[in-house]
Each structure stands twice: as structure tokens, then as C-alpha cells.
Write an enzyme that holds these catalytic residues in place. Structure first.
Site, PDB file in Angstrom:
ATOM      1  N   PRO A  45       0.821  -1.218   0.000  1.00  0.00           N
ATOM      2  CG  PRO A  45      -0.120  -1.138   2.137  1.00  0.00           C
ATOM      3  CD  PRO A  45       0.689  -2.005   1.231  1.00  0.00           C
ATOM      4  CG  ASP A  46      -0.537   4.846  -2.115  1.00  0.00           C
ATOM      5  OD1 ASP A  46      -1.419   4.530  -1.298  1.00  0.00           O
ATOM      6  OD2 ASP A  46      -0.780   5.502  -3.147  1.00  0.00           O
ATOM      7  CG  PHE A  47       2.509   7.277   3.096  1.00  0.00           C
ATOM      8  CD1 PHE A  47       2.636   6.044   3.697  1.00  0.00           C
ATOM      9  CD2 PHE A  47       3.493   8.225   3.323  1.00  0.00           C
ATOM     10  CE1 PHE A  47       3.722   5.747   4.495  1.00  0.00           C
ATOM     11  CE2 PHE A  47       4.589   7.949   4.120  1.00  0.00           C
ATOM     12  CZ  PHE A  47       4.709   6.711   4.712  1.00  0.00           C
ATOM     13  NE  ARG A  48       0.811  12.503   1.642  1.00  0.00           N
ATOM     14  CZ  ARG A  48       2.054  12.126   1.877  1.00  0.00           C
ATOM     15  NH1 ARG A  48       2.610  11.190   1.130  1.00  0.00           N
ATOM     16  NH2 ARG A  48       2.756  12.661   2.859  1.00  0.00           N
ATOM     17  CG  ASN A 119       8.958   3.644  -3.404  1.00  0.00           C
ATOM     18  OD1 ASN A 119       8.286   4.546  -2.890  1.00  0.00           O
ATOM     19  ND2 ASN A 119       8.678   3.121  -4.569  1.00  0.00           N
ATOM     20  CG  ASP A 121       9.461  -0.963  -2.331  1.00  0.00           C
ATOM     21  OD1 ASP A 121      10.474  -0.782  -3.028  1.00  0.00           O
ATOM     22  OD2 ASP A 121       8.338  -0.539  -2.670  1.00  0.00           O
ATOM     23  CG  HIS A 138      12.258   9.654   1.791  1.00  0.00           C
ATOM     24  ND1 HIS A 138      10.959   9.760   1.361  1.00  0.00           N
ATOM     25  CD2 HIS A 138      12.787  10.897   1.675  1.00  0.00           C
ATOM     26  CE1 HIS A 138      10.722  11.028   0.991  1.00  0.00           C
ATOM     27  NE2 HIS A 138      11.814  11.725   1.172  1.00  0.00           N
TER      28      HIS A 138
HETATM   29  P1  CNA Z   1       2.066   8.814  -1.564  1.00  0.00           P
HETATM   30  O1  CNA Z   1       2.036  10.155  -0.951  1.00  0.00           O
HETATM   31  O2  CNA Z   1       1.255   7.735  -0.967  1.00  0.00           O
HETATM   32  O3  CNA Z   1       1.619   9.025  -3.095  1.00  0.00           O
HETATM   33  C1  CNA Z   1       1.456   7.956  -3.988  1.00  0.00           C
HETATM   34  C2  CNA Z   1       1.078   8.535  -5.347  1.00  0.00           C
HETATM   35  O4  CNA Z   1       1.063   7.490  -6.297  1.00  0.00           O
HETATM   36  C3  CNA Z   1      -0.313   9.182  -5.366  1.00  0.00           C
HETATM   37  O5  CNA Z   1      -0.261  10.346  -6.159  1.00  0.00           O
HETATM   38  C4  CNA Z   1      -1.184   8.095  -6.019  1.00  0.00           C
HETATM   39  O6  CNA Z   1      -2.259   8.639  -6.747  1.00  0.00           O
HETATM   40  C5  CNA Z   1      -0.205   7.456  -6.951  1.00  0.00           C
HETATM   41  N1  CNA Z   1      -0.463   6.041  -7.221  1.00  0.00           N
HETATM   42  C6  CNA Z   1      -0.765   5.056  -6.336  1.00  0.00           C
HETATM   43  N2  CNA Z   1      -0.845   3.867  -6.964  1.00  0.00           N
HETATM   44  C7  CNA Z   1      -0.592   4.112  -8.277  1.00  0.00           C
HETATM   45  C8  CNA Z   1      -0.508   3.305  -9.431  1.00  0.00           C
HETATM   46  N3  CNA Z   1      -0.686   1.972  -9.384  1.00  0.00           N
HETATM   47  N4  CNA Z   1      -0.218   3.892 -10.620  1.00  0.00           N
HETATM   48  C9  CNA Z   1      -0.028   5.237 -10.687  1.00  0.00           C
HETATM   49  N5  CNA Z   1      -0.076   6.056  -9.638  1.00  0.00           N
HETATM   50  C10 CNA Z   1      -0.347   5.499  -8.441  1.00  0.00           C
HETATM   51  O7  CNA Z   1       3.563   8.246  -1.708  1.00  0.00           O
HETATM   52  P2  CNA Z   1       4.913   9.062  -1.970  1.00  0.00           P
HETATM   53  O8  CNA Z   1       5.937   8.044  -2.312  1.00  0.00           O
HETATM   54  O9  CNA Z   1       4.713  10.206  -2.858  1.00  0.00           O
HETATM   55  O10 CNA Z   1       5.197   9.629  -0.492  1.00  0.00           O
HETATM   56  C11 CNA Z   1       6.407   9.627   0.024  1.00  0.00           C
HETATM   57  C12 CNA Z   1       6.600   8.612   1.170  1.00  0.00           C
HETATM   58  C13 CNA Z   1       5.793   7.352   1.046  1.00  0.00           C
HETATM   59  C14 CNA Z   1       8.004   8.125   1.139  1.00  0.00           C
HETATM   60  O11 CNA Z   1       8.725   8.664   2.181  1.00  0.00           O
HETATM   61  C15 CNA Z   1       7.969   6.590   1.219  1.00  0.00           C
HETATM   62  O12 CNA Z   1       8.945   6.079   2.080  1.00  0.00           O
HETATM   63  C16 CNA Z   1       6.627   6.265   1.702  1.00  0.00           C
HETATM   64  N6  CNA Z   1       6.123   4.915   1.361  1.00  0.00           N
HETATM   65  C17 CNA Z   1       6.890   4.033   0.676  1.00  0.00           C
HETATM   66  C18 CNA Z   1       6.409   2.771   0.350  1.00  0.00           C
HETATM   67  C19 CNA Z   1       7.276   1.823  -0.411  1.00  0.00           C
HETATM   68  O13 CNA Z   1       8.493   1.796  -0.215  1.00  0.00           O
HETATM   69  N7  CNA Z   1       6.694   1.035  -1.305  1.00  0.00           N
HETATM   70  C20 CNA Z   1       5.091   2.425   0.709  1.00  0.00           C
HETATM   71  C21 CNA Z   1       4.317   3.376   1.437  1.00  0.00           C
HETATM   72  C22 CNA Z   1       4.854   4.611   1.739  1.00  0.00           C
END
Ligand code: CNA
Length: 280
Positions: A45-48, A119, A121, A138
Site C-alpha cells: 500500500p502507498d500512503f495517500r 521508496n 521496499d 528516504h
Molecule cells: P504517496 O504520498 O502515498 O503518493 C502515492 C502517489 O502514487 C499518489 O499520487 C497516487 O495517486 C499514486 N499512485 C498510487 N498507486 C498508483 C498506481 N498503481 N499507478 C499510478 N499512480 C499510483 O507516496 P509518496 O511516495 O509520494 O510519499 C512519500 C513517502 C511514502 C516516502 O517517504 C515513502 O517512504 C513512503 N512509502 C513508501 C512505500 C514503499 O516503499 N513502497 C510504501 C508506502 C509509503
């Protein structure tokens, strides 16, 4: 005078014109900037994102507010929610997406200047991208320290603790402080490598921003460092960070996997990309 949205370098503001620019102008200094959105299709999962993002599921994680997950004071009091997430994200549990493989393909073709990722991961590494191509803006799970005495904590013990769902504590005599992976928490300084490489977007001839809300600074300031006249491609569910405001910005709104497939198709690289992903 040209209208604001008339491209200066590209023929049109679309994926075919980006491919033409790459193939005909021989662009080969790409800067790629990524966030959690490139890993959601891997199951992380992402954050937002509404509903599925971690911030929409705070109660289940035991967090009073979203930022507490990466707040050092909260972590000191209650490291459990962070370690629940760490267990989720810990390298080795997920398969890279085709978007990760696209970055590897750019590298194989000698077109990648640097990847800046937010990321934690490690899926870019698992897709085969060498460490020297990646700026972990990060931090990462690659190393960890005690938050009290700053002693290094061994990676094998760390892996065992995370897998068991335990919170690891410092093994130095008379310490017992909580151990934290070297992931950047709110208010902490980004790794030195970020600052050492921050000049690179200005040397790019193409910028690709994928899967990030561009809401965390100073990372969010990177795309603006690209020179005027350098095409910037946004592959994301939503428009973010002022991308689209320059005449050579191209927006591919939708999923990251669909976006990289579209770009690869226009470049004539789709089969190679699919094959690379198959093998990963
Ligand atoms: P965020 O703020 O959650 O934004 C994610 C963005 O990606 C949003 O604009 C979504 O609309 C978009 N999105 C989500 N899924 C898809 C998809 N399948 N295709 C296209 N667009 C998509 O995350 P950010 O990375 O911008 O925020 C920064 C934080 C989140 C960092 O410091 C990370 O460490 C942290 N994070 C990382 C992970 C990971 O490593 N996978 C997971 C969750 C959070």
C-alpha cells in the site's frame, strides 16, 4: 509569441512525441523520480491513496495520526506500528512491478543517469538495478542503528526480529535502546547521497516522475531542477507537483504499469520489457 502550452522541444505533448524525442535526438541522460505508487501493484500500500493507502487505515495500525508512523518521538514511545509496517515492507516479500523493470531497461540501454526513489521496499534493486544508480532519498532497510547509543545493529538479528514481529533492542551493554532501520523519519536529515546528487536533474535530457504525490520535501523540489526545454513525463493516477505546467511536460494519467507499457510500446521496447519482467 508562442502560447504557453505550445511545446518547444516535443512535436506534441504526447507519448509518441516523447518516444520520437528519445529515439531521434538520442536522449540518454534520464532522471527517474519515484514513490510508493510504483509498488502498489506489487501489493504494497502507498500512503495517500483513498481507501487502500496506509493513511486511510490508521486505526488498524494503532496510529493517532498519519505522520506518527515516521515520528521519532512517537516511535520512542510506541515502535509497534512502525514495525508492523516494516514487516509488511521488508525486502524479499514482493515481486518488482513492470514499472520497476522499465527503470532497469533504461539502465540496460545506457539511458539512465540516476534514479531518485522515496521508496524503502528495495524493489528497484530486486529488479536488478545496481546500487550506484539509486539514490535512496528516504533511506532504506539496508542498515540500522540504536536510537540511543547509535550503535550499528547486525542485519541477521534485524531480519529475524522483523520476521517474528519483535521490536529489536540494542545489544550493547547497559543500553537496550530501540533499534531503527536507517529510514528517514520526519524532521530527520536526508542521506548525504541525496545532497551530493541533487545537481543531477539539471543535467538531465529527460525526466520521468512516477507514482508519487510529490508532497514530501525536499524530494518534491527535484522536478523543478530540470532545465527548461527538458521534457518531463508524469506517470501517475493524478496530476501532482505542478507537472504539466511547462510546455514540454507530458501527462500520462493512470496506472504506472499501463504508463510504462505505453511508453515502451511507443519506443518499440515493449517485448523486451515484458521479457525482462517475466524473468524477474
Ligand atoms: P504517496 O504520498 O502515498 O503518493 C502515492 C502517489 O502514487 C499518489 O499520487 C497516487 O495517486 C499514486 N499512485 C498510487 N498507486 C498508483 C498506481 N498503481 N499507478 C499510478 N499512480 C499510483 O507516496 P509518496 O511516495 O509520494 O510519499 C512519500 C513517502 C511514502 C516516502 O517517504 C515513502 O517512504 C513512503 N512509502 C513508501 C512505500 C514503499 O516503499 N513502497 C510504501 C508506502 C509509503
Amino acid at each position: 509569441p508562442v502560447a504557453d502550452d505550445t511545446p518547444q522541444v516535443l512535436e506534441r505533448r504526447d507519448v509518441q512525441s516523447v518516444a520520437k524525442y528519445i529515439n531521434e535526438r538520442g536522449a540518454r541522460r534520464f532522471i527517474v523520480m519515484t514513490g510508493a505508487g510504483i509498488s502498489t501493484s506489487a501489493g504494497i500500500p502507498d500512503f495517500r491513496s483513498p481507501d487502500t493507502g496506509l493513511y486511510a487505515n490508521l486505526a488498524h495500525l494503532g496510529l493517532p495520526h498519519p505522520e506518527a508512523m515516521f515520528d521519532i518521538n512517537f516511535f520512542r514511545e510506541n515502535p509497534q506500528p512502525f514495525y508492523a509496517l516494516a514487516r509488511e515492507l521488508y525486502p524479499g516479500r514482493y515481486r518488482p512491478t513492470i514499472a520497476h523493470c522499465f527503470i532497469k531497461l533504461l539502465y540496460d540501454k545506457g539511458r539512465l543517469l540516476k534514479l531518485f526513489t522515496q521508496n524503502i521496499d528495495c524493489l528497484e534493486r530486486e529488479a536488478g538495478l545496481p546500487g550506484e544508480m539509486i539514490i535512496d532519498a528516504h533511506g532504506s532497510f539496508a542498515s540500522q542503528h540504536c536510537i540511543d547509543c547509535q550503535s550499528f545493529y547486525p542485519p541477521d538479528l534485524m531480519r529475524k526480529a522483523v520476521e517474528k514481529g519483535d521490536v529489536p533492542h540494542c545489544h550493547m551493554p547497559n543500553c537496550n535502546g530501540i533499534v531503527k532501520p536507517d529510514i528517514v523519519f520526519f524532521g530527520e536529515r536526508l542521506p548525504e547521497e541525496f545532497f551530493l546528487n541533487r545537481h543531477l536533474p539539471a543535467a538531465a535530457d529527460l525526466c520521468i516522475v512516477m507514482g508519487t504525490s510529490l508532497s514530501v520535501w525536499p524530494f518534491a523540489g527535484l522536478p523543478a531542477l530540470c532545465k527548461d526545454g527538458v521534457p518531463r513525463v508524469l506517470i501517475n493516477q493524478e496530476r501532482v507537483g505542478g507537472l504539466g505546467s511547462r510546455p514540454d511536460d507530458v501527462l500520462l494519467l493512470g496506472g504506472c504499469d499501463a504508463g510504462v507499457r505505453q511508453l515502451a510500446q511507443a519506443l518499440g521496447w515493449l517485448e523486451e520489457l515484458e521479457a525482462l519482467w517475466e524473468q524477474t
